[in-house]
Design an enzyme around this catalytic site. Sequence first.
Site, PDB file in Angstrom:
ATOM      1  N   SER A   1       0.830  -1.206   0.000  1.00 39.39           N
ATOM      2  CA  SER A   1       0.000   0.000   0.000  1.00 39.39           C
ATOM      3  C   SER A   1       0.861   1.251   0.000  1.00 39.39           C
ATOM      4  O   SER A   1       0.501   2.259  -0.613  1.00 39.39           O
ATOM      5  CB  SER A   1      -0.961   0.000   1.188  1.00 39.39           C
ATOM      6  OG  SER A   1      -0.273  -0.110   2.415  1.00 39.39           O
ATOM      7  N   GLU A   2       2.029   1.223   0.687  1.00 37.70           N
ATOM      8  CA  GLU A   2       2.956   2.349   0.652  1.00 37.70           C
ATOM      9  C   GLU A   2       4.412   1.890   0.692  1.00 37.70           C
ATOM     10  O   GLU A   2       4.737   0.894   1.348  1.00 37.70           O
ATOM     11  CB  GLU A   2       2.721   3.317   1.810  1.00 37.70           C
ATOM     12  CG  GLU A   2       1.569   4.277   1.613  1.00 37.70           C
ATOM     13  CD  GLU A   2       0.300   3.814   2.277  1.00 37.70           C
ATOM     14  OE1 GLU A   2      -0.736   4.490   2.145  1.00 37.70           O
ATOM     15  OE2 GLU A   2       0.333   2.748   2.929  1.00 37.70           O
ATOM     16  N   THR A   3       5.238   2.637  -0.008  1.00 40.20           N
ATOM     17  CA  THR A   3       6.689   2.488   0.003  1.00 40.20           C
ATOM     18  C   THR A   3       7.264   3.871   0.272  1.00 40.20           C
ATOM     19  O   THR A   3       6.800   4.859  -0.306  1.00 40.20           O
ATOM     20  CB  THR A   3       7.196   1.955  -1.350  1.00 40.20           C
ATOM     21  OG1 THR A   3       6.631   0.656  -1.575  1.00 40.20           O
ATOM     22  CG2 THR A   3       8.705   1.867  -1.382  1.00 40.20           C
TER      23      THR A   3
END
Length: 302
Positions: free
Chosen positions: A47-49
């Site tokens: 979902s996030e990096t």
Amino acid sequence: MPSPRPFAQIDVFSAVPGFGNPVAVVLDGSGLDDAAMQRFARWTNLSETTFVLPPTDAAADYRLRIFTPGGELPFAGHPTLGSCFAWLAAGGQPRAAGRIVQQCAKGLVAIRQDGGGRLAFAAPAMQATSPSPTLLAQVAASLGLQAEQVRRAQLLDNGPQWLTLLLDSADTVLALEPDHARLAALGQKVGVAGFHRAESATALIAKSSREARAFGAAQEAPLIEVRAFAAPIGVPEDPVTGSLNASLAQWLIGAGELPARYVAAQGTALGRDGRVHIACDGDGQVWVGGDCVAVVRGEVTL
């Protein structure tokens, strides 16, 4: 030539690997352009990096850029906690003991560390507006909800914008089977929450402040169940969402629906066991906290 960079993957809002929300953290993002960061975020498919960079604001300890598979975010909660955890574990030294300042596109975000090592971020300023009846009806239909199941609805914006619905119960929240394609077409991220028992926070708030504080300090069982649907940015359902829980707390504590301290559960429908610890201090600042655990440590070549 691509070079190896220190990397960690942190599970956030859980002390047990595999039960929270993972974030990929590149601990040295120096020299990477936007396209390289976006490409790696698509590759991780989380979902996030995030990418840690030297701060450009003298008040910050580090700068963070946050990418989903579909684009960059000005702020996000679980990447904030997970990236701070990874930065500290890699030897990061904040200017003030127990207090870290993160710079991101939203601005400066304060993060505090309690005696047990749990991190919590100060919820950024939030704007709340009423959704249009048309949008609310379209979202409710996409979730399979009847009008009487929606108790309150607001558009909440603290960087990410969520159309947030307070539903009639946690059971209703957990039973949802959204039409993700329809939500994606609407272009609106949606958060939902419902109480785990019939008695809402109203009775707790009516008690003395001492009793309410004691309840909040002692309670570990979740008071509410939360889910987050973000199909427009390529994440049909986010396991545990700090930004949503931050704005949800600001909204519902202010509305008298939630006490100043409580625990939210999220991720149940995905087989996760996320726990988000909320505390509103005497100045009205909402703090959003949770456990973090490192699952992967090493290097990544970018």
